[in-house]
Design an enzyme around this catalytic site. Structure first.
Site, PDB file in Angstrom:
ATOM      1  N   HIS A   4       0.827  -1.200   0.000  1.00  0.00           N
ATOM      2  CA  HIS A   4       0.000   0.000   0.000  1.00  0.00           C
ATOM      3  C   HIS A   4       0.866   1.256   0.000  1.00  0.00           C
ATOM      4  O   HIS A   4       0.348   2.366   0.137  1.00  0.00           O
ATOM      5  CB  HIS A   4      -0.925   0.013   1.225  1.00  0.00           C
ATOM      6  CG  HIS A   4      -1.939  -1.086   1.211  1.00  0.00           C
ATOM      7  ND1 HIS A   4      -2.253  -1.827   2.328  1.00  0.00           N
ATOM      8  CD2 HIS A   4      -2.713  -1.598   0.208  1.00  0.00           C
ATOM      9  CE1 HIS A   4      -3.170  -2.721   2.033  1.00  0.00           C
ATOM     10  NE2 HIS A   4      -3.461  -2.611   0.747  1.00  0.00           N
ATOM     11  N   ASN A   5       2.175   1.084  -0.139  1.00  0.00           N
ATOM     12  CA  ASN A   5       3.125   2.199  -0.164  1.00  0.00           C
ATOM     13  C   ASN A   5       3.164   2.776  -1.579  1.00  0.00           C
ATOM     14  O   ASN A   5       3.720   2.169  -2.493  1.00  0.00           O
ATOM     15  CB  ASN A   5       4.503   1.697   0.266  1.00  0.00           C
ATOM     16  CG  ASN A   5       5.539   2.804   0.356  1.00  0.00           C
ATOM     17  OD1 ASN A   5       5.514   3.754  -0.418  1.00  0.00           O
ATOM     18  ND2 ASN A   5       6.462   2.670   1.286  1.00  0.00           N
ATOM     19  N   ASP A  23      10.416  -7.136   0.552  1.00  0.00           N
ATOM     20  CA  ASP A  23      10.738  -6.666   1.895  1.00  0.00           C
ATOM     21  C   ASP A  23      12.156  -6.151   1.808  1.00  0.00           C
ATOM     22  O   ASP A  23      13.048  -6.842   1.283  1.00  0.00           O
ATOM     23  CB  ASP A  23      10.616  -7.769   2.945  1.00  0.00           C
ATOM     24  CG  ASP A  23      10.485  -7.182   4.343  1.00  0.00           C
ATOM     25  OD1 ASP A  23       9.572  -6.360   4.541  1.00  0.00           O
ATOM     26  OD2 ASP A  23      11.292  -7.531   5.224  1.00  0.00           O
ATOM     27  N   LYS A  82      18.465   5.952 -10.128  1.00  0.00           N
ATOM     28  CA  LYS A  82      18.256   5.034  -9.013  1.00  0.00           C
ATOM     29  C   LYS A  82      17.722   3.694  -9.500  1.00  0.00           C
ATOM     30  O   LYS A  82      18.154   2.630  -9.040  1.00  0.00           O
ATOM     31  CB  LYS A  82      17.289   5.635  -7.994  1.00  0.00           C
ATOM     32  CG  LYS A  82      17.095   4.731  -6.774  1.00  0.00           C
ATOM     33  CD  LYS A  82      16.069   5.268  -5.812  1.00  0.00           C
ATOM     34  CE  LYS A  82      15.840   4.265  -4.672  1.00  0.00           C
ATOM     35  NZ  LYS A  82      14.754   4.662  -3.766  1.00  0.00           N
ATOM     36  N   LYS A  88       4.784   5.240  -2.922  1.00  0.00           N
ATOM     37  CA  LYS A  88       6.113   5.528  -3.447  1.00  0.00           C
ATOM     38  C   LYS A  88       6.782   4.248  -3.944  1.00  0.00           C
ATOM     39  O   LYS A  88       7.448   4.247  -4.981  1.00  0.00           O
ATOM     40  CB  LYS A  88       6.969   6.204  -2.386  1.00  0.00           C
ATOM     41  CG  LYS A  88       6.490   7.597  -2.000  1.00  0.00           C
ATOM     42  CD  LYS A  88       7.368   8.207  -0.930  1.00  0.00           C
ATOM     43  CE  LYS A  88       6.884   9.598  -0.553  1.00  0.00           C
ATOM     44  NZ  LYS A  88       7.708  10.207   0.528  1.00  0.00           N
ATOM     45  N   LYS A  89       6.600   3.175  -3.200  1.00  0.00           N
ATOM     46  CA  LYS A  89       7.174   1.891  -3.626  1.00  0.00           C
ATOM     47  C   LYS A  89       6.490   1.391  -4.894  1.00  0.00           C
ATOM     48  O   LYS A  89       7.139   0.839  -5.786  1.00  0.00           O
ATOM     49  CB  LYS A  89       7.063   0.866  -2.503  1.00  0.00           C
ATOM     50  CG  LYS A  89       7.751  -0.456  -2.799  1.00  0.00           C
ATOM     51  CD  LYS A  89       7.648  -1.416  -1.630  1.00  0.00           C
ATOM     52  CE  LYS A  89       8.534  -1.008  -0.472  1.00  0.00           C
ATOM     53  NZ  LYS A  89       8.579  -2.067   0.585  1.00  0.00           N
ATOM     54  N   TYR A 101      15.473   5.711   3.667  1.00  0.00           N
ATOM     55  CA  TYR A 101      16.823   6.132   4.041  1.00  0.00           C
ATOM     56  C   TYR A 101      17.627   6.679   2.864  1.00  0.00           C
ATOM     57  O   TYR A 101      18.826   6.934   3.009  1.00  0.00           O
ATOM     58  CB  TYR A 101      17.574   4.955   4.683  1.00  0.00           C
ATOM     59  CG  TYR A 101      16.955   4.487   5.986  1.00  0.00           C
ATOM     60  CD1 TYR A 101      17.366   5.021   7.200  1.00  0.00           C
ATOM     61  CD2 TYR A 101      15.934   3.538   5.992  1.00  0.00           C
ATOM     62  CE1 TYR A 101      16.792   4.601   8.396  1.00  0.00           C
ATOM     63  CE2 TYR A 101      15.351   3.118   7.176  1.00  0.00           C
ATOM     64  CZ  TYR A 101      15.777   3.657   8.375  1.00  0.00           C
ATOM     65  OH  TYR A 101      15.201   3.254   9.553  1.00  0.00           O
TER      66      TYR A 101
END
Length: 208
Positions: free
Chosen positions: A10-11, A69, A180, A13-14, A159
């Site tokens: 549910h992220n 994960d 990235k 950005k991910k 991070y």
């Protein structure tokens, strides 16, 4: 043969990062949103938690599920925060709070002792509804670097603002999204997964 994946997160950005990575490497794939229940991440390794999330999404949707994960491991902290990276400063801590706590814990540690790496494990779970008997596969990616003394950059999340990849003098939050996506632990894990996805696409095509 095209594939449809449910991304078990549910992220937002991910999700966007995964969509870019998958889109660049497997443009025929369709990336679907996941609106199912949040699983209880009770594993003690990245692999266990990735599989928990992917299995939950596959069972809920009946579709092929991908879940990752990931986190940061710091050499002098004995590989912590590790699987606790997203809640290092507390269960509902913000990215900024997690970053600040880690920086505070390392305030007396100088280079060259600030080594760290991002790790990502991606789990693929194919339910019985897609392939009889189902199928599971796990891939890992690692991205070595060092921790900066203060946050820099506005891209990415987690991070990224304090992680300086090996060979770079900027943080991963100062890289463009395309840069990235070419270098990250998540991209490396997906590269390791890609041959399995291609075999899966062929298998589904043959069965169809």
């Amino acid at each position: 043969m095209s594939l449809e994946f449910v991304l078990a997160t549910h992220n937002a950005k991910k999700v966007r990062e995964f969509q870019r990575i998958i889109g660049e490497r497997m443009p025929q794939a369709a990336v679907l949103a996941y609106d199912g229940p949040e699983p209880v991440e009770e594993g003690v390794t990245f692999e266990e938690n990735a599989l928990i999330k992917a299995r939950t999404a596959a069972a809920h949707t009946g579709r092929i599920a991908l879940a990752d994960d990931s986190g940061i491991v710091v050499d002098v902290l004995g590989a912590a925060p590790g699987i606790l990276s997203s809640r290092w400063a507390g269960q509902d801590a913000s990215d900024e709070a997690n970053v600040q706590l880690l920086l505070d814990q390392l305030s007396d540690i100088r280079r060259p002792h600030r080594g760290a790496e991002f790790r990502c494990t991606i789990a693929l779970v194919v339910p019985d509804a897609v392939i009889r008997g189902g199928h599971e596969f796990v891939a890992e990616g690692r991205w070595r670097g060092n921790l900066a003394y203060e946050p820099r950059g506005s891209h990415g999340f987690g991070y990224d603002p304090i992680f300086e990849p090996d060979g770079r003098e900027i943080t991963s939050a100062e890289l463009t999204p395309d840069e990235k996506n070419a270098l990250s632990h998540r991209a490396r894990a997906f590269e390791a997964l890609l041959p399995e996805l291609e075999r899966l696409a062929t298998r589904i095509g043959d069965d169809g």
